[in-house]
Write a protein that holds these residues in place. Structure first.
Motif, PDB file in Angstrom:
ATOM      1  N   MET A  28       0.439   4.425  -7.599  1.00 20.93           N
ATOM      2  CA  MET A  28      -0.471   3.361  -7.174  1.00 20.93           C
ATOM      3  C   MET A  28      -1.863   3.539  -7.770  1.00 20.93           C
ATOM      4  O   MET A  28      -2.808   2.889  -7.350  1.00 20.93           O
ATOM      5  CB  MET A  28      -0.571   3.355  -5.643  1.00 20.93           C
ATOM      6  CG  MET A  28       0.752   3.217  -4.922  1.00 20.93           C
ATOM      7  SD  MET A  28       0.630   3.661  -3.170  1.00 20.93           S
ATOM      8  CE  MET A  28      -0.710   2.599  -2.638  1.00 20.93           C
ATOM      9  N   ASN A  29      -1.969   4.474  -8.728  1.00 21.18           N
ATOM     10  CA  ASN A  29      -3.272   4.810  -9.324  1.00 21.18           C
ATOM     11  C   ASN A  29      -4.260   5.305  -8.273  1.00 21.18           C
ATOM     12  O   ASN A  29      -5.467   5.062  -8.379  1.00 21.18           O
ATOM     13  CB  ASN A  29      -3.856   3.613 -10.079  1.00 21.18           C
ATOM     14  CG  ASN A  29      -3.022   3.215 -11.280  1.00 21.18           C
ATOM     15  OD1 ASN A  29      -2.545   4.071 -12.027  1.00 21.18           O
ATOM     16  ND2 ASN A  29      -2.825   1.914 -11.462  1.00 21.18           N
ATOM     17  N   ASN A  30      -3.742   5.986  -7.285  1.00 21.68           N
ATOM     18  CA  ASN A  30      -4.571   6.523  -6.209  1.00 21.68           C
ATOM     19  C   ASN A  30      -4.613   8.036  -6.336  1.00 21.68           C
ATOM     20  O   ASN A  30      -3.611   8.712  -6.152  1.00 21.68           O
ATOM     21  CB  ASN A  30      -4.006   6.124  -4.843  1.00 21.68           C
ATOM     22  CG  ASN A  30      -4.885   6.587  -3.709  1.00 21.68           C
ATOM     23  OD1 ASN A  30      -6.093   6.764  -3.884  1.00 21.68           O
ATOM     24  ND2 ASN A  30      -4.297   6.792  -2.548  1.00 21.68           N
ATOM     25  N   GLN A  31      -5.770   8.569  -6.650  1.00 23.09           N
ATOM     26  CA  GLN A  31      -5.913  10.005  -6.861  1.00 23.09           C
ATOM     27  C   GLN A  31      -6.369  10.686  -5.573  1.00 23.09           C
ATOM     28  O   GLN A  31      -7.288  10.212  -4.895  1.00 23.09           O
ATOM     29  CB  GLN A  31      -6.927  10.286  -7.977  1.00 23.09           C
ATOM     30  CG  GLN A  31      -7.061  11.760  -8.331  1.00 23.09           C
ATOM     31  CD  GLN A  31      -8.102  11.995  -9.411  1.00 23.09           C
ATOM     32  OE1 GLN A  31      -9.003  11.178  -9.615  1.00 23.09           O
ATOM     33  NE2 GLN A  31      -7.987  13.113 -10.119  1.00 23.09           N
ATOM     34  N   ILE A  32      -5.719  11.783  -5.226  1.00 22.51           N
ATOM     35  CA  ILE A  32      -6.134  12.562  -4.074  1.00 22.51           C
ATOM     36  C   ILE A  32      -7.413  13.310  -4.440  1.00 22.51           C
ATOM     37  O   ILE A  32      -7.486  13.984  -5.470  1.00 22.51           O
ATOM     38  CB  ILE A  32      -5.030  13.555  -3.653  1.00 22.51           C
ATOM     39  CG1 ILE A  32      -3.716  12.798  -3.411  1.00 22.51           C
ATOM     40  CG2 ILE A  32      -5.454  14.312  -2.401  1.00 22.51           C
ATOM     41  CD1 ILE A  32      -3.818  11.691  -2.392  1.00 22.51           C
ATOM     42  N   LYS A  33      -8.431  13.196  -3.574  1.00 19.95           N
ATOM     43  CA  LYS A  33      -9.760  13.694  -3.899  1.00 19.95           C
ATOM     44  C   LYS A  33     -10.087  15.006  -3.182  1.00 19.95           C
ATOM     45  O   LYS A  33      -9.502  15.345  -2.160  1.00 19.95           O
ATOM     46  CB  LYS A  33     -10.807  12.640  -3.510  1.00 19.95           C
ATOM     47  CG  LYS A  33     -10.675  11.317  -4.252  1.00 19.95           C
ATOM     48  CD  LYS A  33     -11.019  11.461  -5.724  1.00 19.95           C
ATOM     49  CE  LYS A  33     -11.060  10.130  -6.440  1.00 19.95           C
ATOM     50  NZ  LYS A  33     -11.416  10.263  -7.872  1.00 19.95           N
ATOM     51  N   LYS A  34     -11.053  15.711  -3.744  1.00 20.30           N
ATOM     52  CA  LYS A  34     -11.588  16.914  -3.119  1.00 20.30           C
ATOM     53  C   LYS A  34     -12.071  16.587  -1.706  1.00 20.30           C
ATOM     54  O   LYS A  34     -12.781  15.600  -1.504  1.00 20.30           O
ATOM     55  CB  LYS A  34     -12.746  17.463  -3.953  1.00 20.30           C
ATOM     56  CG  LYS A  34     -13.421  18.689  -3.349  1.00 20.30           C
ATOM     57  CD  LYS A  34     -14.574  19.161  -4.231  1.00 20.30           C
ATOM     58  CE  LYS A  34     -15.271  20.367  -3.617  1.00 20.30           C
ATOM     59  NZ  LYS A  34     -16.393  20.854  -4.463  1.00 20.30           N
ATOM     60  N   GLY A  35     -11.647  17.385  -0.730  1.00 25.67           N
ATOM     61  CA  GLY A  35     -12.066  17.175   0.652  1.00 25.67           C
ATOM     62  C   GLY A  35     -11.131  16.310   1.458  1.00 25.67           C
ATOM     63  O   GLY A  35     -11.261  16.244   2.691  1.00 25.67           O
ATOM     64  N   ASP A  36     -10.179  15.627   0.802  1.00 21.12           N
ATOM     65  CA  ASP A  36      -9.213  14.814   1.546  1.00 21.12           C
ATOM     66  C   ASP A  36      -8.417  15.701   2.507  1.00 21.12           C
ATOM     67  O   ASP A  36      -8.029  16.824   2.161  1.00 21.12           O
ATOM     68  CB  ASP A  36      -8.241  14.115   0.597  1.00 21.12           C
ATOM     69  CG  ASP A  36      -8.816  12.852  -0.019  1.00 21.12           C
ATOM     70  OD1 ASP A  36      -9.892  12.412   0.420  1.00 21.12           O
ATOM     71  OD2 ASP A  36      -8.176  12.303  -0.945  1.00 21.12           O
ATOM     72  N   LEU A  37      -8.166  15.170   3.710  1.00 17.38           N
ATOM     73  CA  LEU A  37      -7.326  15.853   4.690  1.00 17.38           C
ATOM     74  C   LEU A  37      -5.912  15.296   4.588  1.00 17.38           C
ATOM     75  O   LEU A  37      -5.707  14.085   4.676  1.00 17.38           O
ATOM     76  CB  LEU A  37      -7.869  15.628   6.101  1.00 17.38           C
ATOM     77  CG  LEU A  37      -7.026  16.177   7.261  1.00 17.38           C
ATOM     78  CD1 LEU A  37      -6.940  17.698   7.201  1.00 17.38           C
ATOM     79  CD2 LEU A  37      -7.603  15.722   8.602  1.00 17.38           C
TER      80      LEU A  37
END
Length: 268
Positions: free
Chosen positions: A243-252
């Motif tokens: 989905m072109n959704n990148q998991i980011k730094k700090g995501d829970l």
């Protein structure tokens, strides 16, 4: 495709569905009608499922359900809410079969529904509240899908958290409930997040207990880090990449519960 966002519209839905069907059919057009229930407190979802049984153009597949979840996400973001992570659910084959899934499920976590350790919550603010214990992880960097592997994910973990996930465990449609489950953000209604700790040593064994009113109501023993905690995380990261959704730094990220949902009050 006709998309209809709604909130507490149980009384008007049959007439609206009839009117749309009449107009479109009279024009010799094919169509699909997608209702997006933004957390209605009435029996809107029950009405939608009843309409679906009578009108073949009202269809809610698992794929459609994720589209509905995404549209609701956009609506909430426009209202000023913020996504702070994701939950992975239905990680066991037994649970997947129960909901009609062929893989785990996922939903979004919201800043407004994230609670700190020690919070006091009122059951009256939830619909048939239920809960489950699991582990959560936060990342120390953005995750790049092309580099993702189990080892890469493990190296990207910053802290691990004990989690209580809260659910509005109520369904209005017919079994297996999968599409309704996903449409309603995988029935996530909030998270209580404990203090984070550093990663354990590889192979370290730990326990997880769910305590309610000072009573242990469920527990899971001899869980091995990291294999027992991260089994579905790589799958989830790659699903988001589609989905072109990148998991980011700090995501829970909630990594998935081991047991069944436990009610905080008798189930209706």
């Amino acid at each position: 495709s006709i998309v209809v966002p709604l909130y507490n519209e149980a009384e008007s839905l049959p007439e609206l569905s009839h009117w749309i069907d009449k107009v479109i059919v009279s024009s010799n057009l094919k169509y699909e009608l997608i209702f997006i229930d933004d957390g209605s407190k009435d029996n809107s979802w029950e009405v939608i499922n009843n309409l679906q049984s009578k009108n073949k153009n009202i269809k809610i597949s698992i794929s459609d359900a994720y589209k509905i979840q995404s549209i609701l996400t956009d609506l909430r973001i426009k209202r000023g809410e913020k996504v702070i992570g994701y939950k992975i659910g239905s990680i066991s084959k037994q649970t997947q079969k129960k909901y009609g899934f062929s893989h785990p499920a996922w939903g979004r976590l919201w800043e407004s529904e994230l609670h700190s350790n020690g919070i006091k919550l009122n059951k009256e603010n939830y619909s048939n509240p239920a809960m489950e214990a699991e582990f959560g992880i936060r990342f120390n960097r953005d995750l790049h899908p092309k580099e993702v592997s189990f080892e890469y994910i493990l190296a990207s973990i910053d802290t691990i958290h004990p989690i209580i996930e809260i659910h509005n465990l109520i369904f209005y449609g017919d079994k297996p409930y999968g599409a309704e489950h996903i449409s309603n953000n995988a029935i996530n209604a909030g998270v209580v997040c404990g203090l984070g700790i550093d990663k354990p040593k590889f192979g370290e064994i730990t326990d997880l207990k769910l305590i309610y009113d000072k009573i242990i109501i469920d527990k899971w023993t001899n869980k091995i880090w990291p294999t027992d905690m991260l089994s579905a995380v790589e799958w989830f990261v790659m699903e988001q990449a589609k989905m072109n959704n990148q998991i980011k730094k700090g995501d829970l990220i909630l990594t998935g519960a081991y047991g069944c949902l436990l009610y905080t009050s008798p189930s209706p």
